[in-house]
Design an enzyme around this catalytic site. Structure first.
Site, PDB file in Angstrom:
ATOM      1  N   ARG A 175     -18.042 -15.982  10.201  1.00 28.70           N
ATOM      2  CA  ARG A 175     -16.601 -16.221  10.294  1.00 28.70           C
ATOM      3  C   ARG A 175     -16.234 -17.701  10.234  1.00 28.70           C
ATOM      4  NH1 ARG A 175     -15.512 -12.583  15.247  1.00 28.70           N
ATOM      5  NH2 ARG A 175     -17.745 -12.192  15.186  1.00 28.70           N
ATOM      6  N   GLU A 212     -23.010 -13.678  22.767  1.00 31.20           N
ATOM      7  CA  GLU A 212     -22.359 -12.744  23.691  1.00 31.20           C
ATOM      8  C   GLU A 212     -22.931 -11.339  23.575  1.00 31.20           C
ATOM      9  OE1 GLU A 212     -18.203 -11.887  23.254  1.00 31.20           O
ATOM     10  OE2 GLU A 212     -18.008 -11.257  25.333  1.00 31.20           O
TER      11      GLU A 212
HETATM   12  O1  LIG Z   1     -20.625 -18.239  21.663  1.00 37.17           O
HETATM   13  P1  LIG Z   1     -21.518 -17.125  21.261  1.00 37.17           P
HETATM   14  O2  LIG Z   1     -21.861 -16.195  22.391  1.00 37.17           O
HETATM   15  O3  LIG Z   1     -22.729 -17.631  20.566  1.00 37.17           O
HETATM   16  O4  LIG Z   1     -20.724 -16.193  20.237  1.00 37.17           O
HETATM   17  C1  LIG Z   1     -19.903 -16.693  19.238  1.00 37.17           C
HETATM   18  C2  LIG Z   1     -20.372 -16.257  17.885  1.00 37.17           C
HETATM   19  O5  LIG Z   1     -20.333 -14.836  17.786  1.00 37.17           O
HETATM   20  C3  LIG Z   1     -19.643 -14.476  16.599  1.00 37.17           C
HETATM   21  O6  LIG Z   1     -20.490 -14.422  15.510  1.00 37.17           O
HETATM   22  P2  LIG Z   1     -21.358 -13.161  15.101  1.00 37.17           P
HETATM   23  O7  LIG Z   1     -22.781 -13.484  15.370  1.00 37.17           O
HETATM   24  O8  LIG Z   1     -20.797 -11.951  15.715  1.00 37.17           O
HETATM   25  O9  LIG Z   1     -21.305 -13.139  13.547  1.00 37.17           O
HETATM   26  P3  LIG Z   1     -20.198 -13.103  12.432  1.00 37.17           P
HETATM   27  O10 LIG Z   1     -19.465 -14.402  12.479  1.00 37.17           O
HETATM   28  O11 LIG Z   1     -21.079 -12.973  11.241  1.00 37.17           O
HETATM   29  O12 LIG Z   1     -19.300 -11.925  12.649  1.00 37.17           O
HETATM   30  C4  LIG Z   1     -18.671 -15.605  16.396  1.00 37.17           C
HETATM   31  O13 LIG Z   1     -18.246 -15.692  15.042  1.00 37.17           O
HETATM   32  C5  LIG Z   1     -19.459 -16.797  16.830  1.00 37.17           C
HETATM   33  O14 LIG Z   1     -20.218 -17.341  15.768  1.00 37.17           O
HETATM   34  N1  LIG Z   2     -15.474 -10.978  22.017  1.00 37.24           N
HETATM   35  C1  LIG Z   2     -15.682 -11.440  20.779  1.00 37.24           C
HETATM   36  N2  LIG Z   2     -14.804 -11.158  19.796  1.00 37.24           N
HETATM   37  C2  LIG Z   2     -15.013 -11.620  18.543  1.00 37.24           C
HETATM   38  N3  LIG Z   2     -16.065 -12.374  18.198  1.00 37.24           N
HETATM   39  C3  LIG Z   2     -16.945 -12.676  19.157  1.00 37.24           C
HETATM   40  N4  LIG Z   2     -18.071 -13.409  19.129  1.00 37.24           N
HETATM   41  C4  LIG Z   2     -18.615 -13.396  20.355  1.00 37.24           C
HETATM   42  N5  LIG Z   2     -17.854 -12.694  21.206  1.00 37.24           N
HETATM   43  C5  LIG Z   2     -16.806 -12.231  20.473  1.00 37.24           C
END
Ligand SMILES: O=P(O)(O)OC[C@H]1O[C@H](OP(=O)(O)OP(=O)(O)O)[C@H](O)[C@@H]1O
Ligand SMILES: Nc1ncnc2[nH]cnc12
Length: 540
Positions: A175, A212
């Protein structure tokens, strides 16, 4: 950690003419709230437009004048240019927001309010207990996207100064890729991606982390950032901060000077920014208000406290850093997770796993050893070699998707055949396993554990031993049928193929998107399952 490291962006509540001079981080007064606080506190949820229904119409058709966002020129000049857009005139200019005369500057709080009202939340996605913040509506509308970029640019320049001198914006997969390149253009910087493993060619640096909802790892091309370049890391959300901290590590490993982080949203209760040692800029802080009314009605009857409790649980080894609501008892499971994920205890799990492996291997051998001692295959239970070989096939195939701690892996060994069938037939399950993979490297591929190597090797030896014994040792009271022999040979061949697949795929992610060798291993395993069913049938 510098004093300013944990300071949050100061909310710009000044009127246009009163906009304070741009200041450097050191001179920024620490604030205790995100940029959206003033707007979200008073934001009425039930007035939130649903971008998928009527409200979104305006977004998709800017000419109807109902879009919740604004074109770049509207943002920068305060005038409505939707008629220009209708006439095909450009609605975005190449002028940076920070280069606008101060009397024409858009106000950050107003932009944040517009943006915030277009976010959506989904409870229990991608796992139970996670309240998922959906930022995608902001990209579905050109006006909202423009608004977002302007808001981010203002946020950054109000902290780092009119000329923030950013050389590279580093965006995190996936993202962070949505707005990272566009933001980089606005800042006059280059864009460099941080990607999930196995996606980048050439020499890469990688680092593993927890987020997370599970473990993951990140990679950057080794020459993507030059020594001394000023880098800003951009991502949509900071939750536990695991992703951001890992990306920061990578940037520094490459010699970059990490100047700051910019996020659209911060899940404050997870205290992710505490893991970051440079400035953190965020537009919204999320989830203090819980679910929006629509999600509440349709998705869940849980109380906010129950939800909070679940979120805390889902944050895995970050539990210690989570603030527990009054009266809530910290669960022992959180301590267990912390303990289990720590480096010191990895060894214990490894040794236990090894023991379990040795026991399970030994338990399979009495039959062939007995055959040898008795010089006879009498009493041979002809179906077990199939289960062993097929099970091993699935073990090696499951290895990249499984969490890398011994206890869960040992449990997986027990359910490997059933799990294998599910894995082979369900993309959803594959994705869920993939999301949980973490990483200790034992045989060169961070996703392959020791079992992945030993089990097929063992399966191959065991299968061959069985074949040799059933063909050489008299009497052959339970001689294998020709079909069964062929199937065993096939299983042995498949095990060899699995073993070959390990070095062949060791440098790349075992892709699930259609271009990886693993697809073939999956296919062969699935065929072996069918072979097993046929073979077992032929014994009865
Ligand atoms: O602070 P954190 O606990 O590390 O979480 C945050 C990350 O989680 C989500 O990515 P995700 O891995 O879900 O991948 P995406 O962006 O490909 O959907 C979001 O886009 C952040 O990169
Ligand atoms: N709660 C949440 N919603 C969307 N993206 C996330 N990445 C980590 N935690 C998330």
């Amino acid at each position: 950690m510098p004093d300013s490291a944990n300071s949050k962006p100061v909310l710009n509540t000044h009127a246009e003419g009163e906009h304070p001079p741009h200041s450097l981080p050191g001179s920024t007064a620490p604030a205790t709230q995100g940029a959206d606080k003033a707007s979200t506190a008073s934001h009425p949820h039930d007035s939130k437009p649903d971008p998928t229904t009527g409200g979104e119409k305006g977004i998709l058709h800017p000419s109807d004048g109902k879009a919740p966002g604004a074109t770049r020129e509207e943002l920068l000049s305060g005038k409505n240019s939707s008629q220009d857009a209708e006439r095909g005139l450009p609605t975005a200019s190449a002028t940076s927001a920070s280069q606008q005369p101060s009397s024409e500057k858009p106000q950050l709080p107003a932009l944040v309010k517009t943006l915030r009202s277009n976010l959506r939340q989904y409870p229990d996605f991608p796992q139970p207990g996670i309240l998922f913040e959906d930022i995608l509506p902001l990209f579905a509308s050109p006006k909202l996207f423009e608004t977002l970029l302007t808001a981010l640019e203002l946020l950054i320049t109000s902290h780092l100064g009119k000329d923030p001198r950013i050389d590279v914006v580093v965006g995190l997969e996936s993202r962070g890729f949505l707005f990272g390149p566009a933001l980089a253009l606005r800042l006059g910087a280059g864009f460099v991606p941080v990607r999930k493993p196995g996606k980048l060619p050439g020499t890469v640096k990688s680092v593993g982390f927890q987020k997370e909802y599970g473990g993951d790892s990140f990679e950057m091309q080794a020459d993507a950032v030059k020594s001394g370049q000023r880098v800003l890391i951009a991502d949509d959300i900071i939750a536990t901060g695991g992703s951001a901290a890992a990306a920061g590590d990578l940037v520094r490993q490459l010699g970059g000077e990490l100047v700051g982080y910019v996020f659209m949203m911060e899940l404050e209760f997870l205290k992710g920014r505490d893991k970051l040692d440079v400035e953190v800029f965020t537009l919204f802080s999320g989830q203090e208000e819980g679910l929006d009314s629509k999600a509440k009605d349709s998705e869940s009857k849980e109380t906010e406290q129950e939800r909070e409790q679940k979120r805390v649980k889902m944050s895995g080894n970050k539990a210690e850093e989570v603030e527990f609501p009054m009266g809530m008892i910290k669960e022992p499971a959180d301590d267990w997770d912390n303990w289990r994920n720590s480096w010191g205890n990895w060894l214990v799990f490894f040794l236990l796993s090894l023991l379990a492996l040795i026991c399970s291997i030994l338990s399979l051998w009495p039959q062939p050893i007995g055959n040898l001692v008795r010089r006879s295959t009498d009493g041979l239970t002809t179906d077990w070699p199939f289960w062993i070989v097929v099970g091993a096939m699935h073990q090696v195939r499951l290895a990249p998707y499984t969490p890398h701690n011994g206890s869960r892996k040992s449990m997986l060994m027990l359910s490997q055949v059933g799990g294998g069938v599910l894995m082979a037939s369900s993309k959803v399950i594959q994705d869920q396993f993939e999301a949980r993979k973490g990483g200790w490297a034992i045989i060169g591929h961070e996703n392959l554990g020791l079992f992945g190597l030993i089990l097929p090797l063992h399966a191959m030896i065991l299968g061959l031993t069985t074949l040799v014994q059933t063909n050489l040792l008299p009497p052959r009271t339970s001689k294998l049928s020709q079909t069964s022999s062929v199937l065993i040979w096939l299983c042995v061949a498949a095990s060899v193929a699995s073993l070959l697949a390990i070095p062949l795929t060791s440098k790349r992610q075992l892709s699930m998107d259609g271009d990886g060798w693993w697809q073939w291993v999956d296919l062969v395993s699935l065929l072996m399952i069918y072979a097993l069913v046929v073979a077992t049938d032929s014994f009865n």
